[in-house]
Design a protein around this motif. Structure first.
Motif, PDB file in Angstrom:
ATOM      1  N   ALA A  93      19.321  17.310  -0.015  1.00 18.06           N
ATOM      2  CA  ALA A  93      18.873  18.703   0.047  1.00 18.06           C
ATOM      3  C   ALA A  93      18.542  19.225  -1.344  1.00 18.06           C
ATOM      4  N   GLY A  94      19.324  18.793  -2.353  1.00 14.62           N
ATOM      5  CA  GLY A  94      19.100  19.266  -3.715  1.00 14.62           C
ATOM      6  C   GLY A  94      17.770  18.799  -4.283  1.00 14.62           C
ATOM      7  N   ILE A  95      17.426  17.535  -4.051  1.00 15.47           N
ATOM      8  CA  ILE A  95      16.145  17.019  -4.536  1.00 15.47           C
ATOM      9  C   ILE A  95      14.991  17.767  -3.877  1.00 15.47           C
ATOM     10  N   ARG A  96      15.107  17.960  -2.573  1.00 25.60           N
ATOM     11  CA  ARG A  96      14.056  18.663  -1.841  1.00 25.60           C
ATOM     12  C   ARG A  96      13.923  20.103  -2.341  1.00 25.60           C
ATOM     13  N   GLY A  97      15.049  20.772  -2.507  1.00 24.69           N
ATOM     14  CA  GLY A  97      14.990  22.174  -2.899  1.00 24.69           C
ATOM     15  C   GLY A  97      14.530  22.373  -4.328  1.00 24.69           C
ATOM     16  N   LEU A  98      14.943  21.503  -5.244  1.00 25.72           N
ATOM     17  CA  LEU A  98      14.600  21.688  -6.664  1.00 25.72           C
ATOM     18  C   LEU A  98      13.148  21.332  -6.954  1.00 25.72           C
ATOM     19  N   ARG A  99      12.656  20.252  -6.362  1.00 27.74           N
ATOM     20  CA  ARG A  99      11.326  19.769  -6.728  1.00 27.74           C
ATOM     21  C   ARG A  99      10.235  20.126  -5.724  1.00 27.74           C
ATOM     22  N   HIS A 100      10.623  20.556  -4.537  1.00 31.61           N
ATOM     23  CA  HIS A 100       9.588  20.755  -3.513  1.00 31.61           C
ATOM     24  C   HIS A 100       9.723  22.097  -2.811  1.00 31.61           C
ATOM     25  N   GLY A 101       9.985  23.122  -3.628  1.00 25.00           N
ATOM     26  CA  GLY A 101       9.994  24.469  -3.086  1.00 25.00           C
ATOM     27  C   GLY A 101       8.574  24.940  -2.805  1.00 25.00           C
TER      28      GLY A 101
ATOM     29  N   ASP B 214       0.864  -1.184   0.000  1.00 20.34           N
ATOM     30  CA  ASP B 214       0.000   0.000   0.000  1.00 20.34           C
ATOM     31  C   ASP B 214       0.896   1.229   0.000  1.00 20.34           C
ATOM     32  N   LEU B 215       0.571   2.164  -0.902  1.00 22.65           N
ATOM     33  CA  LEU B 215       1.397   3.363  -1.025  1.00 22.65           C
ATOM     34  C   LEU B 215       0.574   4.472  -1.658  1.00 22.65           C
ATOM     35  N   VAL B 216       0.651   5.660  -1.051  1.00 27.77           N
ATOM     36  CA  VAL B 216      -0.050   6.834  -1.597  1.00 27.77           C
ATOM     37  C   VAL B 216       0.939   7.990  -1.657  1.00 27.77           C
ATOM     38  N   ALA B 217       0.916   8.712  -2.801  1.00 21.39           N
ATOM     39  CA  ALA B 217       1.750   9.912  -2.942  1.00 21.39           C
ATOM     40  C   ALA B 217       0.924  10.969  -3.649  1.00 21.39           C
ATOM     41  N   ALA B 218       0.740  12.110  -2.987  1.00 21.56           N
ATOM     42  CA  ALA B 218      -0.093  13.185  -3.521  1.00 21.56           C
ATOM     43  C   ALA B 218       0.770  14.297  -4.096  1.00 21.56           C
ATOM     44  N   PRO B 219       0.193  15.182  -4.931  1.00 23.40           N
ATOM     45  CA  PRO B 219       0.962  16.287  -5.504  1.00 23.40           C
ATOM     46  C   PRO B 219       1.654  17.118  -4.431  1.00 23.40           C
ATOM     47  N   GLY B 220       2.917  17.450  -4.679  1.00 21.81           N
ATOM     48  CA  GLY B 220       3.701  18.254  -3.762  1.00 21.81           C
ATOM     49  C   GLY B 220       4.467  17.458  -2.730  1.00 21.81           C
TER      50      GLY B 220
END
Length: 568
Positions: free
Chosen positions: A508-516, A353-359
């Motif tokens: 940190a790069g993945i978080r900053g680039l895709r989830h600002g 079971d896995l859920v991933a929502a926008p953002g």
């Protein structure tokens, strides 16, 4: 690209028939001209015999001049018919080889992929050696038909000259060809074995070259080289056995045809001594006897060439018939792009079971590498759940249209593929990303140092087995995934080949680039990296193929099974 697998011939023989059919215009012209060439070859000794009887023996100069001019014309027709007939046949061969290679390339590079199960080197062998071998029969058939025309013409002339001579050729040539065909199945089996052995050796060599650094790191070079040496020795032995078979065929053909032609010459000599043949006719028969050795050899070899072509056609057809990796779908995901995996059972996954929502940045910890690979296959649409559902935007992942899937979703597995070319080409193969996006992706993946530390910058050349380390290769592959900027991104172990400091930079790069702030991009990372887990909005723990817990990294640290999976 065309649906190569759906249109591919079903059998080796149908592929060979298609080869002849789609080049029939050139091949008909080629075969006709080659037949004319061989008939003219057979007429040369006949013409010489006529000149002897009508001009040289009676001493008629004018007849000699006419005969010589006629012989010149015959030689001219002979020469040009071969020249243009061979050109047409060779052109058909080259076009067919090109067409087969394109067909194989389109099949393997189809947007839905191809489940070939072959190593890269094996695929290369099929696309080169086997496509060459498939077309052997095209040219050999032309030579065989021309040899048949020459043999029939020779037999007709000898029948007119002497019935016994004609019958000797008409019966003897088919008998020689039939006897030599006993060897053809042996050559066919050996040719197939040889091609398979060569393909395995080529595939192993490709993997060895690409993995030379990891092998050196664990001190396994000698073991790998020994395995390749064994595969190469098997390929060499198979090639020798195949050549030996061709040698036996050539020897048997020469021996049997030699006996036949000696018998023809003997009968002709006796007829000449009895006065039944003139000097010119005897010369013609002797000349035809020598000439017949070539067409008899061509007729004897056609079976072996057809068998070798059939073996390679089977290998080419087997690749073209391989199923697609991704099922064909026709639906597009609806907004919002929510990933919902509910009760999925597939291979080692027993209840996922896995859920991933926008953002969201969702991390998935999986204790079993096989389960991780199965999850990647499910999310990329390559695998269909045995039970349960995996949906994106309300649509089952395996039911998505290829174009819609590509626009919405990118799944980057831990297997790193780089291509010959520059860093820019490897990070942005489509050359559509703006420079600022490219720079941001390189920074986020900690791959900027690959560019900054080299005088050529983004134009630095990258080789498939070049000087880049495993970590550098992994970072460039991650930069490529980030540059693509898909709304939904799945990453499998993106930091497994880097040190802890670089791992922190990448997380940190993945978080900053895709989830600002305000971002609606979704990222699912399959990882056990504490740096990535700490920055995830949620962490899903999968043990023994089951989802057993969900929460933040801090919340889950109190679980012994989570700590064991993360800190091992």
């Amino acid at each position: 690209m065309a649906e190569a697998s759906e249109a591919a011939p079903l059998t080796a023989w149908s592929l060979l028939r298609r080869t002849l059919r789609r080049h029939r215009g050139r091949l008909v012209g080629s075969y006709a001209l080659l037949s004319l060439w061989q008939v003219c070859e057979a007429l040369v000794p006949v013409a010489i015999g006529i000149i002897i009887d009508t001009a040289i023996a009676p001493g008629d100069v004018s007849a000699f001049v006419v005969g010589a001019l006629g012989l010149c014309v015959l030689m001219g027709v002979l020469s040009y018919s071969y020249r243009f007939g061979a050109r047409l046949g060779f052109g058909a061969v080259q076009r067919e080889q090109h067409a087969l290679r394109l067909e194989l390339t389109e099949h393997v590079l189809h947007p839905r992929g191809a489940r070939t199960g072959l190593l890269p080197g094996e695929l290369l062998s099929v696309a080169t050696s086997d496509t060459d071998a498939v077309t052997y029969v095209v040219r050999q058939l032309g030579f065989a038909l021309s040899a048949l025309a020459a043999t029939v013409g020779t037999a007709a002339y000898l029948l007119w000259l002497d019935v016994q001579l004609g019958l000797l050729v008409l019966i003897g040539v088919p008998a020689v060809v039939a006897l030599t065909q006993v060897i053809s199945p042996v050559i066919a089996r050996r040719s197939g074995t040889e091609q398979e052995a060569v393909a395995r050796a080529a595939g192993m060599a490709t993997d060895l070259v690409q993995g030379v650094r990891p092998l050196a790191g664990v001190g396994a070079e000698r073991v790998a080289v020994a395995r390749y040496r064994d595969a190469s020795s098997r390929a060499a032995a198979a090639a020798v056995r195949t050549v030996r078979g061709w040698g036996v065929l050539a020897g048997a053909t020469s021996g049997l045809s030699g006996l036949l032609l000696a018998a023809v010459a003997l009968v002709a000599g006796l007829r000449a001594l009895d006065g039944d043949l003139s000097l010119g006719q005897f010369v013609a028969v002797v000349g035809l006897t020598q000439f017949l050795a070539e067409p008899v050899g061509l007729l004897a070899e056609i079976g072996a060439h057809a068998a070798a072509s059939h073996a390679s056609a089977g290998r080419v057809g087997a690749v073209l018939r391989t199923p697609r990796l991704v099922p064909e779908g026709d639906a597009s995901p609806a907004d919002p792009l929510v990933l919902a995996v509910e009760g999925v059972v597939s291979g080692p996954l027993r209840s996922l079971d896995l859920v991933a929502a926008p953002g969201e940045l969702v991390a998935v910890v999986v204790d079993d590498p096989a389960a991780s690979d199965t999850l990647v296959a499910l999310l990329s649409g390559e695998a269909v759940p045995d039970s349960g559902e995996a949906r994106l935007g309300g649509v089952p992942l395996h039911g998505l249209d290829v174009a819609a899937r590509r626009a919405a979703l990118l799944v980057a597995s831990h297997h790193v593929d780089l291509f010959e070319g520059s860093v820019r080409f490897n990070v942005d193969p489509t050359a559509v990303a703006p420079d600022d996006r490219l720079a941001a992706a390189l920074d986020a993946s900690a791959a900027a140092e690959v560019v900054q530390g080299h005088p050529d910058g983004l134009d630095r050349r990258v080789r498939v087995s070049g000087a880049l380390s495993g970590g550098q290769r992994q970072r460039l592959a991650l930069a490529r995934a980030l540059t693509a900027d898909r709304p939904f991104l799945v990453l499998q172990d993106p930091t497994s080949a880097v040190d802890s400091v670089t791992e922190e930079v990448i997380a940190a790069g993945i978080r900053g680039l895709r989830h600002g702030e305000g971002s609606t991009a979704t990222t699912v990372v399959i990882t056990s990296s504490p740096s990535v887990l700490q920055r995830a909005d949620r962490v899903v723990l999968v043990l023994d193929g089951k989802t057993v817990a969900e929460g933040t990294h801090t919340d889950l640290l109190g679980r012994a099974d989570y700590e064991e999976a993360v800190l091992r």
